[in-house]
Scaffold this motif. Structure first.
Motif, PDB file in Angstrom:
ATOM      1  N   LYS A  99       0.831  -1.205   0.000  1.00  0.00           N
ATOM      2  CA  LYS A  99       0.000   0.000   0.000  1.00  0.00           C
ATOM      3  C   LYS A  99       0.866   1.256   0.000  1.00  0.00           C
ATOM      4  O   LYS A  99       0.595   2.226  -0.729  1.00  0.00           O
ATOM      5  CB  LYS A  99      -0.913  -0.042   1.230  1.00  0.00           C
ATOM      6  N   ALA A 100       1.936   1.243   0.799  1.00  0.00           N
ATOM      7  CA  ALA A 100       2.842   2.397   0.850  1.00  0.00           C
ATOM      8  C   ALA A 100       3.539   2.612  -0.484  1.00  0.00           C
ATOM      9  O   ALA A 100       3.821   3.754  -0.874  1.00  0.00           O
ATOM     10  CB  ALA A 100       3.870   2.202   1.961  1.00  0.00           C
ATOM     11  N   ALA A 101       3.813   1.506  -1.186  1.00  0.00           N
ATOM     12  CA  ALA A 101       4.514   1.588  -2.471  1.00  0.00           C
ATOM     13  C   ALA A 101       3.574   1.835  -3.645  1.00  0.00           C
ATOM     14  O   ALA A 101       4.031   2.141  -4.754  1.00  0.00           O
ATOM     15  CB  ALA A 101       5.301   0.303  -2.715  1.00  0.00           C
ATOM     16  N   GLY A 102       2.272   1.664  -3.424  1.00  0.00           N
ATOM     17  CA  GLY A 102       1.316   1.834  -4.515  1.00  0.00           C
ATOM     18  C   GLY A 102       1.431   0.755  -5.576  1.00  0.00           C
ATOM     19  O   GLY A 102       1.178   0.998  -6.758  1.00  0.00           O
ATOM     20  N   ALA A 103       1.808  -0.450  -5.147  1.00  0.00           N
ATOM     21  CA  ALA A 103       1.989  -1.561  -6.084  1.00  0.00           C
ATOM     22  C   ALA A 103       1.530  -2.852  -5.433  1.00  0.00           C
ATOM     23  O   ALA A 103       1.673  -3.023  -4.221  1.00  0.00           O
ATOM     24  CB  ALA A 103       3.457  -1.683  -6.498  1.00  0.00           C
ATOM     25  N   ARG A 104       1.002  -3.762  -6.218  1.00  0.00           N
ATOM     26  CA  ARG A 104       0.633  -5.065  -5.663  1.00  0.00           C
ATOM     27  C   ARG A 104       1.900  -5.838  -5.302  1.00  0.00           C
ATOM     28  O   ARG A 104       2.972  -5.618  -5.876  1.00  0.00           O
ATOM     29  CB  ARG A 104      -0.244  -5.848  -6.628  1.00  0.00           C
ATOM     30  N   SER A 105       1.781  -6.747  -4.343  1.00  0.00           N
ATOM     31  CA  SER A 105       2.939  -7.501  -3.864  1.00  0.00           C
ATOM     32  C   SER A 105       2.646  -8.994  -3.938  1.00  0.00           C
ATOM     33  O   SER A 105       1.604  -9.455  -3.461  1.00  0.00           O
ATOM     34  CB  SER A 105       3.257  -7.113  -2.414  1.00  0.00           C
ATOM     35  N   LEU A 106       3.561  -9.736  -4.534  1.00  0.00           N
ATOM     36  CA  LEU A 106       3.461 -11.189  -4.597  1.00  0.00           C
ATOM     37  C   LEU A 106       4.275 -11.780  -3.452  1.00  0.00           C
ATOM     38  O   LEU A 106       5.507 -11.731  -3.454  1.00  0.00           O
ATOM     39  CB  LEU A 106       3.989 -11.705  -5.942  1.00  0.00           C
ATOM     40  N   VAL A 107       3.588 -12.313  -2.442  1.00  0.00           N
ATOM     41  CA  VAL A 107       4.241 -12.871  -1.259  1.00  0.00           C
ATOM     42  C   VAL A 107       4.534 -14.347  -1.544  1.00  0.00           C
ATOM     43  O   VAL A 107       3.617 -15.144  -1.741  1.00  0.00           O
ATOM     44  CB  VAL A 107       3.348 -12.725  -0.017  1.00  0.00           C
ATOM     45  N   VAL A 108       5.813 -14.685  -1.578  1.00  0.00           N
ATOM     46  CA  VAL A 108       6.249 -16.006  -2.045  1.00  0.00           C
ATOM     47  C   VAL A 108       6.286 -17.005  -0.891  1.00  0.00           C
ATOM     48  O   VAL A 108       6.902 -16.756   0.148  1.00  0.00           O
ATOM     49  CB  VAL A 108       7.646 -15.900  -2.703  1.00  0.00           C
ATOM     50  N   ASP A 109       5.627 -18.132  -1.071  1.00  0.00           N
ATOM     51  CA  ASP A 109       5.614 -19.191  -0.065  1.00  0.00           C
ATOM     52  C   ASP A 109       6.697 -20.216  -0.426  1.00  0.00           C
ATOM     53  O   ASP A 109       6.400 -21.349  -0.808  1.00  0.00           O
ATOM     54  CB  ASP A 109       4.234 -19.847  -0.016  1.00  0.00           C
ATOM     55  N   PHE A 110       7.945 -19.797  -0.302  1.00  0.00           N
ATOM     56  CA  PHE A 110       9.062 -20.669  -0.712  1.00  0.00           C
ATOM     57  C   PHE A 110       9.167 -21.903   0.191  1.00  0.00           C
ATOM     58  O   PHE A 110       8.690 -21.915   1.333  1.00  0.00           O
ATOM     59  CB  PHE A 110      10.379 -19.890  -0.739  1.00  0.00           C
ATOM     60  N   ARG A 111       9.801 -22.936  -0.355  1.00  0.00           N
ATOM     61  CA  ARG A 111       9.974 -24.181   0.396  1.00  0.00           C
ATOM     62  C   ARG A 111      10.847 -23.947   1.647  1.00  0.00           C
ATOM     63  O   ARG A 111      11.691 -23.055   1.658  1.00  0.00           O
ATOM     64  CB  ARG A 111      10.620 -25.236  -0.496  1.00  0.00           C
ATOM     65  N   LEU A 112      10.614 -24.761   2.670  1.00  0.00           N
ATOM     66  CA  LEU A 112      11.290 -24.589   3.947  1.00  0.00           C
ATOM     67  C   LEU A 112      12.309 -25.688   4.208  1.00  0.00           C
ATOM     68  O   LEU A 112      12.155 -26.833   3.777  1.00  0.00           O
ATOM     69  CB  LEU A 112      10.262 -24.576   5.081  1.00  0.00           C
ATOM     70  N   ASP A 124      13.115 -20.974  -5.650  1.00  0.00           N
ATOM     71  CA  ASP A 124      11.699 -20.573  -5.672  1.00  0.00           C
ATOM     72  C   ASP A 124      11.553 -19.074  -5.909  1.00  0.00           C
ATOM     73  O   ASP A 124      10.631 -18.631  -6.606  1.00  0.00           O
ATOM     74  CB  ASP A 124      11.025 -20.960  -4.357  1.00  0.00           C
ATOM     75  N   ALA A 125      12.467 -18.297  -5.331  1.00  0.00           N
ATOM     76  CA  ALA A 125      12.449 -16.846  -5.544  1.00  0.00           C
ATOM     77  C   ALA A 125      12.641 -16.539  -7.030  1.00  0.00           C
ATOM     78  O   ALA A 125      11.923 -15.698  -7.601  1.00  0.00           O
ATOM     79  CB  ALA A 125      13.550 -16.182  -4.723  1.00  0.00           C
ATOM     80  N   GLU A 126      13.578 -17.233  -7.659  1.00  0.00           N
ATOM     81  CA  GLU A 126      13.836 -17.001  -9.083  1.00  0.00           C
ATOM     82  C   GLU A 126      12.645 -17.444  -9.937  1.00  0.00           C
ATOM     83  O   GLU A 126      12.259 -16.752 -10.889  1.00  0.00           O
ATOM     84  CB  GLU A 126      15.095 -17.746  -9.523  1.00  0.00           C
ATOM     85  N   THR A 127      12.047 -18.573  -9.580  1.00  0.00           N
ATOM     86  CA  THR A 127      10.875 -19.051 -10.319  1.00  0.00           C
ATOM     87  C   THR A 127       9.737 -18.031 -10.240  1.00  0.00           C
ATOM     88  O   THR A 127       9.076 -17.728 -11.243  1.00  0.00           O
ATOM     89  CB  THR A 127      10.412 -20.406  -9.759  1.00  0.00           C
ATOM     90  N   ALA A 128       9.497 -17.498  -9.042  1.00  0.00           N
ATOM     91  CA  ALA A 128       8.432 -16.513  -8.867  1.00  0.00           C
ATOM     92  C   ALA A 128       8.729 -15.233  -9.653  1.00  0.00           C
ATOM     93  O   ALA A 128       7.824 -14.629 -10.240  1.00  0.00           O
ATOM     94  CB  ALA A 128       8.252 -16.197  -7.384  1.00  0.00           C
ATOM     95  N   ARG A 160      22.018 -13.286  -8.087  1.00  0.00           N
ATOM     96  CA  ARG A 160      22.001 -14.465  -8.964  1.00  0.00           C
ATOM     97  C   ARG A 160      21.707 -14.061 -10.400  1.00  0.00           C
ATOM     98  O   ARG A 160      22.335 -14.566 -11.336  1.00  0.00           O
ATOM     99  CB  ARG A 160      20.965 -15.478  -8.471  1.00  0.00           C
ATOM    100  N   LEU A 161      20.755 -13.155 -10.590  1.00  0.00           N
ATOM    101  CA  LEU A 161      20.414 -12.699 -11.945  1.00  0.00           C
ATOM    102  C   LEU A 161      21.597 -11.979 -12.591  1.00  0.00           C
ATOM    103  O   LEU A 161      21.876 -12.170 -13.781  1.00  0.00           O
ATOM    104  CB  LEU A 161      19.191 -11.792 -11.894  1.00  0.00           C
ATOM    105  N   LEU A 162      22.305 -11.149 -11.803  1.00  0.00           N
ATOM    106  CA  LEU A 162      23.484 -10.460 -12.331  1.00  0.00           C
ATOM    107  C   LEU A 162      24.538 -11.456 -12.780  1.00  0.00           C
ATOM    108  O   LEU A 162      25.186 -11.271 -13.823  1.00  0.00           O
ATOM    109  CB  LEU A 162      24.070  -9.528 -11.259  1.00  0.00           C
ATOM    110  N   ALA A 163      24.725 -12.526 -11.985  1.00  0.00           N
ATOM    111  CA  ALA A 163      25.720 -13.544 -12.345  1.00  0.00           C
ATOM    112  C   ALA A 163      25.365 -14.240 -13.655  1.00  0.00           C
ATOM    113  O   ALA A 163      26.254 -14.737 -14.358  1.00  0.00           O
ATOM    114  CB  ALA A 163      25.838 -14.566 -11.215  1.00  0.00           C
ATOM    115  N   LYS A 164      24.073 -14.261 -13.973  1.00  0.00           N
ATOM    116  CA  LYS A 164      23.619 -14.866 -15.230  1.00  0.00           C
ATOM    117  C   LYS A 164      23.548 -13.849 -16.362  1.00  0.00           C
ATOM    118  O   LYS A 164      23.151 -14.193 -17.481  1.00  0.00           O
ATOM    119  CB  LYS A 164      22.234 -15.496 -15.033  1.00  0.00           C
ATOM    120  N   GLY A 165      23.893 -12.585 -16.056  1.00  0.00           N
ATOM    121  CA  GLY A 165      23.827 -11.547 -17.073  1.00  0.00           C
ATOM    122  C   GLY A 165      22.417 -11.132 -17.426  1.00  0.00           C
ATOM    123  O   GLY A 165      22.165 -10.648 -18.541  1.00  0.00           O
ATOM    124  N   GLU A 166      21.484 -11.293 -16.493  1.00  0.00           N
ATOM    125  CA  GLU A 166      20.072 -10.986 -16.755  1.00  0.00           C
ATOM    126  C   GLU A 166      19.630  -9.734 -16.008  1.00  0.00           C
ATOM    127  O   GLU A 166      20.270  -9.296 -15.047  1.00  0.00           O
ATOM    128  CB  GLU A 166      19.206 -12.178 -16.343  1.00  0.00           C
TER     129      GLU A 166
END
Length: 303
Positions: A99-112, A124-128, A160-166
């Protein structure tokens, strides 16, 4: 000026939940149920609705503020040391930040962990993130956010994305990050009595569950983001509580961002607790910090 009565009540609440979850002999499933109750510290953010989604196999929860910018999204990672907590425990806090950012947020339920040790959470973060891209969001319009281990993942993913050049997300907000897995920072012990959620013992327990490979060196920059080459990281805001066992981790990450000349801000919260964003809507100091986070994201996303 001391902290507000609401901040003191919040610290007492965290201490109560921590005491319950630390009862000897509890099954891990019971511990996780108790930790999920931390969501009670937050109020329901007004004008935010929720929708569960499948982000290409990763369970997630949209927090959708009214009048959110349809082109922008946050990718949010919860607390819990990789062992506990869930998208449900972070739902309300993430909604306040969204709400403060004015953007929707995808809350990731990553594996534990320990069932799913490192790097399952980062995978899981990268997949999301890639799922968000498939939904039409541009990288520069995505904010990477989170607290505790989630604050770590919020930085690990762009690295991780930077290491892949993305292309990376356009901005980061990392709250209470666990930035140094060696546990050698002084605040781990110096704030042992001040931190009502975490202790050295808890951190060691989490670390052992998360990093099960005996060959893993805790100084490895892929594990300890405070040791990483941060070149190319997007604008990054770090928030941490001065009463945290991980206070020095937040400060160290802030210094590293400055060393690498990353556009950054560092906000220590006086007498703030670990994962203080859980007090959203009830603790005035927390609400002010969340407004700062929202301003940071509004300023840097879309650039």
């Amino acid at each position: 000026m001391g902290v507000s009565p609401e901040a003191q009540q919040f610290a007492q609440f965290l201490e109560s939940v921590s005491a319950k979850s630390s009862t000897p002999g509890l099954d891990l499933a019971v511990v996780r149920d108790i930790v999920d109750s931390n969501h009670k510290a937050s109020t329901e953010p007004e004008g935010v609705t929720y929708a569960e989604v499948d982000a290409d196999g990763v369970p997630a929860l949209w927090a959708i503020p009214q009048d959110a910018d349809p082109d922008k999204a946050l990718l949010h990672f919860h607390f819990g040391g990789s062992v506990t907590a869930s998208m449900h425990s972070d739902r309300k806090a993430a909604g306040h930040i969204a709400k403060a950012a004015g953007a929707r947020s995808l809350v990731v339920d990553f594996r534990l962990a320990p069932e799913h040790p490192y790097p399952a959470q980062l995978d899981d973060a990268e997949t999301a993130y890639r799922w968000l891209l498939s939904q039409g969001y541009e990288p520069h319009n995505i904010g990477s956010t989170g607290h505790s281990i989630g604050g770590t993942l919020a930085v690990m993913l762009p690295l991780r994305l930077l290491a892949k050049g993305e292309a990376t997300p356009g901005a980061i907000v990392s709250v209470s990050p666990w930035a140094d897995l060696t546990l050698e920072n002084a605040s781990v012990d110096e704030n042992g009595d001040n931190d009502k959620m975490l202790s050295r013992g808890t951190l060691e327990l989490f670390r052992g569950a998360w990093l099960q490979d005996p060959a893993v060196d805790f100084t490895n920059p892929r594990i300890s983001i405070a040791k990483a080459d941060l070149t190319g990281l997007p604008p990054t805001a770090v928030h941490y509580g001065e009463y945290e066992t991980l206070a020095d981790d937040g400060a160290e990450l802030g210094r590293r961002l400055a060393d690498f000349k990353i556009t950054s801000e560092v906000h220590p919260l006086p007498e703030g607790q670990h994962s203080f964003v859980l007090g959203a809507g009830r603790v005035p100091e927390v609400d002010r910090a969340i407004q700062q986070m929202g301003q940071w994201l509004r300023q840097h996303l879309g650039n």
